[in-house]
Design a protein around this motif. Sequence first.
Motif, short mmCIF file in Angstrom:
data_model
loop_
_atom_site.label_atom_id
_atom_site.label_comp_id
_atom_site.label_asym_id
_atom_site.label_seq_id
_atom_site.Cartn_x
_atom_site.Cartn_y
_atom_site.Cartn_z
N ARG A 3 33.20 -22.84 89.52
CA ARG A 3 33.45 -21.40 89.53
C ARG A 3 34.41 -20.99 88.43
N ASP A 4 35.38 -21.82 88.12
CA ASP A 4 36.35 -21.44 87.10
C ASP A 4 35.77 -21.44 85.69
N GLU A 5 34.56 -21.94 85.55
CA GLU A 5 33.88 -21.91 84.24
C GLU A 5 32.96 -20.70 84.10
N LEU A 6 32.72 -19.98 85.19
CA LEU A 6 31.76 -18.89 85.19
C LEU A 6 32.46 -17.53 85.10
N CYS A 7 31.77 -16.61 84.49
CA CYS A 7 32.22 -15.22 84.46
C CYS A 7 31.09 -14.36 85.01
N ILE A 8 31.32 -13.77 86.18
CA ILE A 8 30.28 -13.03 86.89
C ILE A 8 30.63 -11.55 86.93
N THR A 9 29.69 -10.74 86.48
CA THR A 9 29.84 -9.28 86.51
C THR A 9 28.81 -8.69 87.46
N THR A 10 29.24 -7.77 88.33
CA THR A 10 28.28 -6.98 89.09
C THR A 10 28.71 -5.52 89.04
N LYS A 11 27.80 -4.65 89.49
CA LYS A 11 28.01 -3.22 89.35
C LYS A 11 27.70 -2.52 90.67
N VAL A 12 28.51 -1.54 91.01
CA VAL A 12 28.37 -0.82 92.28
C VAL A 12 27.32 0.29 92.13
N HIS A 13 26.38 0.31 93.06
CA HIS A 13 25.32 1.32 93.08
C HIS A 13 25.93 2.69 93.38
N PRO A 14 25.48 3.75 92.71
CA PRO A 14 26.00 5.09 93.00
C PRO A 14 25.88 5.51 94.46
N ASP A 15 24.89 5.01 95.16
CA ASP A 15 24.75 5.35 96.59
C ASP A 15 25.93 4.83 97.41
N ASN A 16 26.70 3.90 96.84
CA ASN A 16 27.84 3.32 97.55
C ASN A 16 29.18 3.85 97.05
N PHE A 17 29.17 4.93 96.32
CA PHE A 17 30.41 5.46 95.76
C PHE A 17 31.29 6.16 96.79
N GLY A 18 30.77 6.48 97.95
CA GLY A 18 31.56 7.15 98.98
C GLY A 18 32.63 6.22 99.55
N GLU A 19 33.72 6.81 100.01
CA GLU A 19 34.85 6.02 100.51
C GLU A 19 34.46 5.17 101.71
N ASP A 20 33.47 5.63 102.48
CA ASP A 20 33.05 4.88 103.66
C ASP A 20 32.16 3.70 103.34
N ARG A 21 31.67 3.60 102.09
CA ARG A 21 30.71 2.56 101.75
C ARG A 21 31.15 1.65 100.61
N PHE A 22 32.06 2.11 99.78
CA PHE A 22 32.37 1.41 98.54
C PHE A 22 32.83 -0.03 98.78
N MET A 23 33.93 -0.18 99.56
CA MET A 23 34.49 -1.52 99.75
C MET A 23 33.54 -2.43 100.50
N ARG A 24 32.84 -1.87 101.48
CA ARG A 24 31.89 -2.70 102.23
C ARG A 24 30.78 -3.21 101.32
N SER A 25 30.36 -2.36 100.39
CA SER A 25 29.29 -2.79 99.47
C SER A 25 29.79 -3.87 98.53
N VAL A 26 31.03 -3.76 98.08
CA VAL A 26 31.59 -4.78 97.19
C VAL A 26 31.74 -6.10 97.94
N GLU A 27 32.23 -6.02 99.16
CA GLU A 27 32.36 -7.25 99.96
C GLU A 27 31.00 -7.89 100.20
N ALA A 28 29.97 -7.07 100.41
CA ALA A 28 28.62 -7.61 100.58
C ALA A 28 28.14 -8.28 99.29
N SER A 29 28.49 -7.70 98.14
CA SER A 29 28.12 -8.32 96.87
C SER A 29 28.80 -9.67 96.71
N LEU A 30 30.06 -9.76 97.07
CA LEU A 30 30.77 -11.04 96.97
C LEU A 30 30.15 -12.09 97.88
#
Length: 272
Positions: free
Chosen positions: A61-88
């Motif tokens: 893992r320390d050799e990898l660089c991983i980028t992801t992007k949050v979908h606009p449908d998840n920009f609301g405060e009620d969804r943002f962090m949950r969507s990021v945690e799901a991505s992780l």
Amino acid sequence: MSLYFERSYQRAFGTFPLRGEELRTAVRDAIATGYRAFDTAQMYGNEAELGEALADSGVGRDELCITTKVHPDNFGEDRFMRSVEASLDALRVDRVDALLLHWPMPGGDNRGPLELLQQARRRGLAAHIGVSNFTAGMMREAVARLDEPLVANQVEFHPLLDQSVLLRAAAETGVPLSSFCSVARGEVFRYPVFGEIAAEYGRTPAQIVLRWILQKGVPITTMSTKPQNIRANFEVMDFVLSSIDMARIDALAATNHRCVDSSKVPWAPDWD
């Protein structure tokens, strides 16, 4: 220079629109070629498959660089962090190296998503944060609003599109650009100049395009499923285009060909 850019400033492997075995094979070939930076997004629907492929790669893992992007449908405060945690969870990591907003908000008011993006970094969900598809004005507003630095504005960038306004904004704000659609989805190959220059350097037309982007100071994100093209896209660091050849390619910006606009993506802003 941040760890993110030490690993991915030059070359990242993009994963859109790959899925399933096609993605796993391409990632395996990319790893074998030398890629360690990988780009995905919630919108691509392949985070879990990428996570599985990277976990199976044998690369730490320390050799990898991983980028992801949050979908606009998840920009609301009620969804943002949950969507990021799901991505992780899908990517099988505790945090990503870079978390980007995939598109600006319709209407251009990005204050809420930017604040949530900053909170995500402060919670340890991302080592770095950035944006994608932001206009020059949005870049300035984001820098003025945030305390955390932005490591990228990932945008369409290739020789057939005049992005001089965004390049000036990058220099002004300190937010580097990063490219997608680096060969304009193949449109560049309609122009003989790339073949002519490629013959002079003993390279492929695609390598000439990618080298031009790098010499503009913009990192490249490329995707292919063909091992020979994956290698060729990676092997662009050992030659330099002359100022004359750079200028020949620069002239094509007047074409102003854009691959991604509001007719294809509803979140696309009014571009600079």
